[in-house]
Design an enzyme around this catalytic site. Sequence first.
Site, PDB file in Angstrom:
ATOM      1  CB  CYS A   2      -0.923   0.114   1.216  1.00  0.00           C
ATOM      2  SG  CYS A   2      -2.018  -1.297   1.427  1.00  0.00           S
ATOM      3  NE  ARG A  27       4.512   1.630  -0.419  1.00  0.00           N
ATOM      4  CZ  ARG A  27       5.570   1.135   0.226  1.00  0.00           C
ATOM      5  NH1 ARG A  27       6.754   1.260  -0.292  1.00  0.00           N
ATOM      6  NH2 ARG A  27       5.423   0.528   1.380  1.00  0.00           N
ATOM      7  CD1 TRP A  75      -0.786  -5.785  -3.885  1.00  0.00           C
ATOM      8  CD2 TRP A  75      -0.772  -6.690  -1.845  1.00  0.00           C
ATOM      9  NE1 TRP A  75      -0.485  -7.124  -4.017  1.00  0.00           N
ATOM     10  CE2 TRP A  75      -0.473  -7.697  -2.777  1.00  0.00           C
ATOM     11  CE3 TRP A  75      -0.833  -7.027  -0.496  1.00  0.00           C
ATOM     12  CZ2 TRP A  75      -0.221  -9.014  -2.412  1.00  0.00           C
ATOM     13  CZ3 TRP A  75      -0.587  -8.344  -0.120  1.00  0.00           C
ATOM     14  CH2 TRP A  75      -0.275  -9.315  -1.086  1.00  0.00           C
ATOM     15  CG  ASN A 101       2.188   0.391   3.986  1.00  0.00           C
ATOM     16  OD1 ASN A 101       3.347   0.758   3.868  1.00  0.00           O
ATOM     17  ND2 ASN A 101       1.826  -0.832   3.699  1.00  0.00           N
ATOM     18  N   GLY A 102       0.173  -1.568   6.243  1.00  0.00           N
ATOM     19  CA  GLY A 102       0.672  -2.531   7.229  1.00  0.00           C
ATOM     20  C   GLY A 102      -0.431  -3.482   7.631  1.00  0.00           C
ATOM     21  CD  GLU A 487      15.180 -12.498 -11.613  1.00  0.00           C
ATOM     22  OE1 GLU A 487      14.729 -13.105 -10.632  1.00  0.00           O
ATOM     23  OE2 GLU A 487      14.838 -11.336 -11.918  1.00  0.00           O
ATOM     24  CE  LYS A 491      11.701 -10.086 -13.148  1.00  0.00           C
ATOM     25  NZ  LYS A 491      12.489 -10.210 -11.998  1.00  0.00           N
ATOM     26  CD  GLU A 494       8.264 -10.891 -10.898  1.00  0.00           C
ATOM     27  OE1 GLU A 494       8.313 -10.498  -9.729  1.00  0.00           O
ATOM     28  OE2 GLU A 494       9.153 -10.621 -11.730  1.00  0.00           O
ATOM     29  CG  HIS A 510      16.277 -36.529 -11.632  1.00  0.00           C
ATOM     30  ND1 HIS A 510      16.556 -37.870 -11.531  1.00  0.00           N
ATOM     31  CD2 HIS A 510      17.461 -35.921 -11.864  1.00  0.00           C
ATOM     32  CE1 HIS A 510      17.864 -38.064 -11.667  1.00  0.00           C
ATOM     33  NE2 HIS A 510      18.432 -36.888 -11.871  1.00  0.00           N
ATOM     34  CE  LYS A 609      10.640  -2.333  -7.847  1.00  0.00           C
ATOM     35  NZ  LYS A 609      10.989  -3.591  -8.475  1.00  0.00           N
TER      36      LYS A 609
HETATM   37  C1  G6P Z   1       8.331  -8.406  -4.438  1.00  0.00           C
HETATM   38  C2  G6P Z   1       8.743  -7.798  -5.753  1.00  0.00           C
HETATM   39  C3  G6P Z   1       9.956  -8.538  -6.302  1.00  0.00           C
HETATM   40  C4  G6P Z   1      11.081  -8.534  -5.275  1.00  0.00           C
HETATM   41  C5  G6P Z   1      10.633  -9.098  -3.939  1.00  0.00           C
HETATM   42  C6  G6P Z   1      11.656  -8.839  -2.850  1.00  0.00           C
HETATM   43  O1  G6P Z   1       7.838  -9.688  -4.656  1.00  0.00           O
HETATM   44  O2  G6P Z   1       7.675  -7.841  -6.673  1.00  0.00           O
HETATM   45  O3  G6P Z   1      10.396  -7.906  -7.488  1.00  0.00           O
HETATM   46  O4  G6P Z   1      12.145  -9.294  -5.763  1.00  0.00           O
HETATM   47  O5  G6P Z   1       9.421  -8.458  -3.506  1.00  0.00           O
HETATM   48  O6  G6P Z   1      11.750  -7.460  -2.654  1.00  0.00           O
HETATM   49  P1  G6P Z   1      13.023  -6.705  -2.086  1.00  0.00           P
HETATM   50  O7  G6P Z   1      12.635  -5.257  -2.095  1.00  0.00           O
HETATM   51  O8  G6P Z   1      13.230  -7.241  -0.700  1.00  0.00           O
HETATM   52  O9  G6P Z   1      14.172  -7.004  -2.974  1.00  0.00           O
END
Ligand code: G6P
Length: 614
Positions: A2, A27, A75, A101-102, A487, A491, A494, A510, A609
């Site tokens: 948020c 956020r 969020w 937020n929290g 990774e 990507k 996501e 396996h 994010k």
């Molecule tokens: C969220 C974001 C990711 C990020 C992860 C960890 O899931 O969408 O992109 O890698 O959090 O976030 P940080 O800020 O701790 O790297």
Amino acid sequence: MCGIVGYIGNREAYPVLMKGLHRLEYRGYDSAGVALINTNGQLNVYKAKGKVAELEAFVTDKDVSGSIGIAHTRWATHGEPNQVNAHPHYSESEQLAIIHNGIIENYAVLKEGLMKHGYNFRSTTDTEVLIQLIEYTKHTSQVDLPTAVQLALNQVVGAYAIAVLDRQNPNMIVAARKGSPLVVGVGEGEFFLASDATPIVEYTNKVIYVGDEEVVVLERGKEPSITTITNVKKTPEIQKLELTLNQLEKGGYPHFMLKEIFEQPQTLRTSMKGRVNVDANNIALSGFIDNRERFLNAKRIIITACGTSWHAGLIAMYAIEEFARIPVEVEYSSEFRYRKPVIHKDDVVIAISQSGETADTLAAIQLAKEAGAFIFSICNVVGASIPRISDSGCYTHVGPEIGVASTKAFTAQVTALTMLALCIGREKGTIAKEQYLRILKELDNIPEKISKIFHQNDRIADFAKIFTYAQNFIYLGRGYNHPVALEGALKLKEISYIHAEGYPAAEMKHGPIALISQEMPVVVIAPNCGTYEKIVSNIQEIKAREGKVIAIVTEGDTIVSNMSNFCITVPETEECLTPLLTVIPLQLLAYHIAVAKDRDVDQPRNLAKSVTVE
Ligand code: G6P
């Protein structure tokens, strides 16, 4: 998660708040709302389901006047994302409004108590419980708003960054934080507050980072005042903001994610500036130099992180074990913090976090700190909670990363961790001088080599269109490139919503091999290093089952490129640095597939994010 924003001053608050909300949309973006007190003393609250733009459309015919206000982009945690659950929330009497937020963990108990006192609830959120509690405290204890906020927060278990308005006092915003971020901007006769500095930067470069369990009162014509929730007075520490407006704009790119991918040559140069010194044949990391003994005496290094940052940690495990010969364990923060881990006083715990606010990573290092371990963090956002509670660390300095899918933060994390591995290895004498110098020089060449990969961007965009049909993808890599496979798959998941699995290439036999058919695209990361021959055999196994191979190979490769359906090349480099190159085509591939599928690249569904909830 948020995003929260607030304003009090001489301007109209609404435009400032809306601009701020757009900046904070990364956020969370499932609903948004705003509260304003107009010159007639009315407290108007408007809310809408969906993104900030929906809120703007909703208020077109409403009164949005007033020079004091708060706003929120959500969020969802407690309560589905709808208009009722959107913030701000009124108190029972509608005299007060709050944004939050929290998570208030003990909201159910508090709610039960308030209901016994006749309080009614409109929403199913934990936040509404808090504003009712503040109002109840204000009335029953006959105190002013700042004191009521202090007293109420003493009863709260959980995390919060809040801002509260009182229609009876249009000259004051009361805000507080614990666990969730809160920054105050100090202008000429005006104050701003926000979850990060992005909504503030165009108005002032003077900021105060509010500390945990602190309550800040922003009042017209007065200096900001800060106390703890137990009423201990604090002196506000005004800091200069190192952020520019340009960094927050798309600069001609259609999406922030593409801008951030293309920024990587420059961001990595910035990350290495003053640290990698080719002329002096030296890498200098102050966080390492100042704590040399802790690293050299470490029996073990534990890396804790989430998401993309966790993948950077996996790559670091290869580098630290290879060069520094210290055993490394890489932990998901969310598992580590709850699984009663064994932590020794001579352990070094490295937290990796772009935002520096991820709740699980923060909790993981708090746990490790209590056990006496030395905490070193690799973060991007300066002044965030994780670097603040760490013993030492290294900022990645890539500027704000706005696309929800992390790109430039990842390559900078890998670079910082590689520098750290080399520093420790050099001091311990576990890396040969020639190898250290070769890698050091090569680190300096990486930005230019990344730029070279961008020449294939149009071709990647073309063949990405072919794969929009796919329901599933497999990504394979070995050694340093196994985490890159994870990774690449993350990507794609996501931002395109295509299911994707990353696997160590040899593990394919396996299980995942059963999935391979003509329909299945398999991305194979096969640079010219260590296990190249082995990966060639793995590709043969895929071809024998008619899988479609997209290969990432080193320039000049003939064997894998002839075997694959599509091939992207990366320049030759040291094996430990290959992830910095091989991840680039995977970022571009995910981006172009998502664009071809018309996805919301910068704000993919359900994601945020900065994950400040467990
Ligand atoms: C969220 C974001 C990711 C990020 C992860 C960890 O899931 O969408 O992109 O890698 O959090 O976030 P940080 O800020 O701790 O790297």
